[in-house]
Design a protein around this motif. Structure first.
Motif, mmCIF file in Angstrom:
data_model
loop_
_atom_site.group_PDB
_atom_site.id
_atom_site.type_symbol
_atom_site.label_atom_id
_atom_site.label_comp_id
_atom_site.label_asym_id
_atom_site.label_seq_id
_atom_site.Cartn_x
_atom_site.Cartn_y
_atom_site.Cartn_z
ATOM 1 N N UNK A 193 0.830 -1.203 0.000
ATOM 2 C CA UNK A 193 0.000 0.000 0.000
ATOM 3 C C UNK A 193 0.866 1.256 0.000
ATOM 4 N N UNK A 194 1.961 1.235 0.758
ATOM 5 C CA UNK A 194 2.857 2.390 0.826
ATOM 6 C C UNK A 194 3.402 2.744 -0.550
ATOM 7 N N UNK A 195 3.693 1.733 -1.334
ATOM 8 C CA UNK A 195 4.241 1.960 -2.671
ATOM 9 C C UNK A 195 3.238 2.649 -3.588
ATOM 10 N N UNK A 196 1.960 2.568 -3.258
ATOM 11 C CA UNK A 196 0.930 3.190 -4.086
ATOM 12 C C UNK A 196 0.620 4.622 -3.711
ATOM 13 N N UNK A 197 1.293 5.143 -2.686
ATOM 14 C CA UNK A 197 1.054 6.531 -2.281
ATOM 15 C C UNK A 197 2.084 7.455 -2.918
ATOM 16 N N UNK A 198 1.804 8.735 -2.918
ATOM 17 C CA UNK A 198 2.792 9.692 -3.405
ATOM 18 C C UNK A 198 3.787 10.085 -2.317
ATOM 19 N N UNK A 236 -3.449 6.372 -9.835
ATOM 20 C CA UNK A 236 -4.377 5.294 -10.175
ATOM 21 C C UNK A 236 -3.712 4.072 -10.780
ATOM 22 N N UNK A 237 -2.584 4.264 -11.462
ATOM 23 C CA UNK A 237 -1.924 3.105 -12.077
ATOM 24 C C UNK A 237 -1.410 2.135 -11.031
ATOM 25 N N UNK A 238 -1.125 2.644 -9.826
ATOM 26 C CA UNK A 238 -0.618 1.778 -8.759
ATOM 27 C C UNK A 238 -1.739 0.984 -8.098
ATOM 28 N N UNK A 239 -2.989 1.301 -8.442
ATOM 29 C CA UNK A 239 -4.114 0.640 -7.784
ATOM 30 C C UNK A 239 -4.741 -0.428 -8.680
ATOM 31 N N UNK A 240 -4.213 -0.646 -9.833
ATOM 32 C CA UNK A 240 -4.826 -1.586 -10.773
ATOM 33 C C UNK A 240 -4.370 -3.007 -10.493
#
Length: 240
Positions: A193-198, A236-240
């Motif tokens: 999850x951390x990797x998907x944040x800015x 959004x690309x990190x959430x796919x």
């Protein structure tokens, strides 16, 4: 006279961090929970301005009794949740979705209704939803439905209940014991999850507590849903 705040679901995590934050600013804080032992530990952590009451937010009679006993309050924070509703949509059962609604949406509504007679006319009511309400991640449709329902209530309630201020905080992934059920997979999940944040990390309970305190302390804020998600919605690309 200092303000009095009731935090329903304040024995751990975001609720407890908020209680500590508000007590430190001189407010009297009453926290509720369903487990006496956990509640006792929470009150000790809050300090001399804290007190606790065992109550189930899903029970209308229990919540009415709570606010009748506590008496007049200036602010109420509703921070209750469950662990149902997540997972693939194709296997989301009606019973699990109903449980998710009971544990969060219904509990928030029941608590708010019970609190109204005790709340100061121009006080505040703050709900704690979740950023899953606007997430594009797979596996969160049930959670999105529940939290989206809470967020959608805010503008209308702010008008209907005025001059009482009604707001919500919508946290992203926060490092609390909510994730402990993952066992050995907890850290790996949080790292993903951390990797998907800015901001490159997950959030801390105190950061959401600061957002709640802002909504309580800012008398010109109402009808607001304040997102505290580390910028995950921006990737959004990190959430796919």
């Amino acid at each position: 006279m200092s303000e009095r705040v009731v935090i329903v679901g304040g024995a751990s995590g975001i609720g407890l961090a908020t209680a500590v934050r508000l007590a430190a600013s001189g407010r009297e804080v009453v926290v509720t929970g369903r487990t006496p032992e956990r509640l006792e530990r929470a009150v000790k952590e809050i300090g001399e301005r804290g007190s606790g009451a065992v109550a189930d937010a899903r029970d209308p009679e229990a919540m009415r009794a709570l606010f009748a006993e506590v008496g007049p309050v200036d602010h109420v924070v509703v921070n209750v949740s469950g662990r149902k509703g997540g997972g693939p949509f194709h296997s989301l059962s009606p019973d699990e979705l109903r449980a998710a609604l009971d544990d969060k949406l219904i509990a928030h509504v029941v608590t708010a209704q019970a609190a109204l007679p005790a709340l100061r006319r121009d006080g505040s009511l703050t709900f704690v939803a979740a950023a899953s309400a606007n997430s594009s991640m797979a596996g969160v449709a049930g959670l999105a439905a529940v939290n989206g329902a809470i967020e959608s209530m805010i503008p209308g309630l702010a008008v209907e209940l005025a001059p009482l201020r009604v707001n919500a905080v919508s946290p992203g992934v926060i490092d609390t014991e909510w994730w402990d059920g993952l066992g050995d997979g907890r850290q790996g999940t949080l790292d993903a999850f951390a990797a998907g944040t800015t901001v490159g990390r997950i959030g801390a309970p105190g950061e959401v507590a600061n957002a709640i305190a802002y909504l309580i302390e800012t008398g010109y804020a109402t009808g607001t849903v304040l997102t505290v998600d580390g910028g995950v919605r921006l990737k959004p690309s990190a959430q796919s």
